[in-house]
Design a protein around this motif. Structure first.
Motif, PDB file in Angstrom:
ATOM      1  N   GLU A  27       0.813  -1.212   0.000  1.00  0.00           N
ATOM      2  CA  GLU A  27       0.000   0.000   0.000  1.00  0.00           C
ATOM      3  C   GLU A  27       0.853   1.272   0.000  1.00  0.00           C
ATOM      4  OE1 GLU A  27       0.717  -1.318   4.229  1.00  0.00           O
ATOM      5  OE2 GLU A  27       0.033  -2.290   2.383  1.00  0.00           O
ATOM      6  N   TYR A  28       2.107   1.161   0.446  1.00  0.00           N
ATOM      7  CA  TYR A  28       3.003   2.312   0.457  1.00  0.00           C
ATOM      8  C   TYR A  28       3.290   2.796  -0.964  1.00  0.00           C
ATOM      9  CZ  TYR A  28       7.201   5.116   1.391  1.00  0.00           C
ATOM     10  OH  TYR A  28       8.124   6.142   1.468  1.00  0.00           O
ATOM     11  N   TYR A  29       3.226   1.882  -1.927  1.00  0.00           N
ATOM     12  CA  TYR A  29       3.569   2.203  -3.318  1.00  0.00           C
ATOM     13  C   TYR A  29       2.335   2.383  -4.196  1.00  0.00           C
ATOM     14  CZ  TYR A  29       8.034   0.647  -1.544  1.00  0.00           C
ATOM     15  OH  TYR A  29       9.175   0.515  -0.778  1.00  0.00           O
ATOM     16  N   ILE A  30       1.154   2.345  -3.585  1.00  0.00           N
ATOM     17  CA  ILE A  30      -0.090   2.631  -4.305  1.00  0.00           C
ATOM     18  C   ILE A  30      -0.531   4.018  -3.857  1.00  0.00           C
ATOM     19  CG2 ILE A  30      -2.480   1.914  -4.699  1.00  0.00           C
ATOM     20  CD1 ILE A  30      -1.585  -0.963  -4.112  1.00  0.00           C
ATOM     21  N   TRP A  31      -0.412   4.999  -4.744  1.00  0.00           N
ATOM     22  CA  TRP A  31      -0.450   6.395  -4.364  1.00  0.00           C
ATOM     23  C   TRP A  31      -1.850   6.999  -4.391  1.00  0.00           C
ATOM     24  CZ3 TRP A  31       4.347   9.101  -3.585  1.00  0.00           C
ATOM     25  CH2 TRP A  31       5.482   8.322  -3.828  1.00  0.00           C
ATOM     26  N   LEU A  66       6.511  15.793  -7.493  1.00  0.00           N
ATOM     27  CA  LEU A  66       5.966  14.735  -8.345  1.00  0.00           C
ATOM     28  C   LEU A  66       4.530  15.017  -8.781  1.00  0.00           C
ATOM     29  CD1 LEU A  66       7.252  11.520  -6.491  1.00  0.00           C
ATOM     30  CD2 LEU A  66       8.258  12.647  -8.498  1.00  0.00           C
ATOM     31  N   ARG A  67       3.970  16.155  -8.372  1.00  0.00           N
ATOM     32  CA  ARG A  67       2.559  16.440  -8.647  1.00  0.00           C
ATOM     33  C   ARG A  67       2.241  16.424 -10.142  1.00  0.00           C
ATOM     34  NH1 ARG A  67      -0.074  19.039  -4.118  1.00  0.00           N
ATOM     35  NH2 ARG A  67       0.366  17.557  -2.426  1.00  0.00           N
ATOM     36  N   LYS A  68       3.143  16.960 -10.957  1.00  0.00           N
ATOM     37  CA  LYS A  68       2.836  17.028 -12.390  1.00  0.00           C
ATOM     38  C   LYS A  68       2.707  15.629 -12.987  1.00  0.00           C
ATOM     39  CE  LYS A  68       7.508  17.424 -14.388  1.00  0.00           C
ATOM     40  NZ  LYS A  68       8.348  18.236 -15.296  1.00  0.00           N
ATOM     41  N   TYR A  69       3.432  14.662 -12.414  1.00  0.00           N
ATOM     42  CA  TYR A  69       3.347  13.291 -12.937  1.00  0.00           C
ATOM     43  C   TYR A  69       2.028  12.634 -12.536  1.00  0.00           C
ATOM     44  CZ  TYR A  69       8.320  14.141 -13.603  1.00  0.00           C
ATOM     45  OH  TYR A  69       9.512  14.690 -13.988  1.00  0.00           O
ATOM     46  N   ALA A  94       9.030   6.308  -5.928  1.00  0.00           N
ATOM     47  CA  ALA A  94       9.079   7.720  -6.328  1.00  0.00           C
ATOM     48  C   ALA A  94       9.763   7.889  -7.681  1.00  0.00           C
ATOM     49  CB  ALA A  94       9.793   8.536  -5.249  1.00  0.00           C
ATOM     50  N   GLU A  95      10.856   7.187  -7.906  1.00  0.00           N
ATOM     51  CA  GLU A  95      11.583   7.311  -9.164  1.00  0.00           C
ATOM     52  C   GLU A  95      10.753   6.833 -10.346  1.00  0.00           C
ATOM     53  OE1 GLU A  95      15.926   6.045 -11.092  1.00  0.00           O
ATOM     54  OE2 GLU A  95      15.239   5.131  -9.225  1.00  0.00           O
ATOM     55  N   GLY A  96       9.893   5.858 -10.098  1.00  0.00           N
ATOM     56  CA  GLY A  96       9.072   5.312 -11.170  1.00  0.00           C
ATOM     57  C   GLY A  96       8.174   6.343 -11.826  1.00  0.00           C
ATOM     58  N   TRP A  97       7.772   7.365 -11.082  1.00  0.00           N
ATOM     59  CA  TRP A  97       6.885   8.391 -11.634  1.00  0.00           C
ATOM     60  C   TRP A  97       7.489   9.079 -12.848  1.00  0.00           C
ATOM     61  CZ3 TRP A  97       1.907   9.141 -10.933  1.00  0.00           C
ATOM     62  CH2 TRP A  97       1.301   8.653  -9.768  1.00  0.00           C
TER      63      TRP A  97
END
Length: 225
Positions: free
Chosen positions: A9-13, A22-25, A44-47
């Motif tokens: 769940e930590y990686y489901i945003w 990261l908002r624009k992504y 985070a990098e995945g965005w």
């Protein structure tokens, strides 16, 4: 708590958890994964490193074959689309969190049974692999790469871009090389070697140049006679 110990769940945003940088992504999330709302996982990098889905679909169609290697699979955007055009995908990443996200996302898309995930360093694993084609999408150093007028594969990546290409060529001459839009095109052309050809394709998203993709070997489309 170590990042590997955090729950899925930590990686489901959700929007309220997105950092300002990261908002624009977030507003582009459906262009990254059309099934984002079904529980897509990203670190985070995945965005900012995942290939937009429409581009991944195009690359997968260009590189359709029996077995393809995705040398830097990240969150799985390309591997998922390769699984729809290839019989087998070998997806590699050195980061266990990215492998975890990619496995989960492949299940969301229902293609996990066609992907072999390997945690490790592609440059060390390459001599053991057999495949018909190799897709290279190495880290570009984060969004900072856009500040350079020209992206240099020899100085701006963690591994020299030509060295990386040579590792891929040990597996197959059929290579797709995904690079930033400010990439030095002459460096990509030079990789083909004397007497060989490469095709550099500029790819647009929302009417803006997004990236360039160099194709080698039998992936090169010859001009119509």
């Amino acid at each position: 708590m170590a990042e590997e110990e955090l729950g899925d769940e930590y990686y489901i945003w959700e929007y309220e958890h997105i950092p300002q940088n990261l908002r624009k992504y977030w507003f582009q999330r459906y262009s990254l994964f059309s099934r984002f709302d079904e529980g897509i996982m990203l670190d985070a990098e995945g965005w900012y490193s995942v290939t937009p889905e429409s581009i991944a679909v195009h690359i997968a169609e260009r590189m359709a074959c029996n077995t393809v290697v995705d040398a830097f699979c990240g969150a799985g955007g390309n591997a998922i689309q390769f699984a729809k055009t290839c019989n087998k995908v070998i997806a590699i990443d050195i980061d266990p969190i990215k492998i975890r996200c990619a496995k989960h996302n492949a299940k969301v898309y229902g293609v996990d049974d066609k992907i072999e995930f390997i945690l490790g360093d592609f440059t060390k694993i390459a001599p053991t692999l057999q495949a018909d084609a190799v897709f290279l999408s190495p880290p570009w150093g984060g969004p900072e790469y856009l500040k350079a007028d020209v992206f240099d594969m020899h100085t701006m990546m963690d591994i020299d871009g030509e060295e990386l290409f040579n590792h891929a060529r040990m597996i197959s001459p059929n290579i797709g090389y995904y690079m930033p839009r400010n990439m030095d095109r002459q460096q990509l052309i030079k990789l083909a070697g004397p007497g060989n050809t490469c095709e550099v394709e500029e790819t647009h998203l929302n009417a803006r140049l997004k990236c360039c993709i160099a194709y080698y070997g039998s992936l090169v489309r010859m001009p119509e006679q």
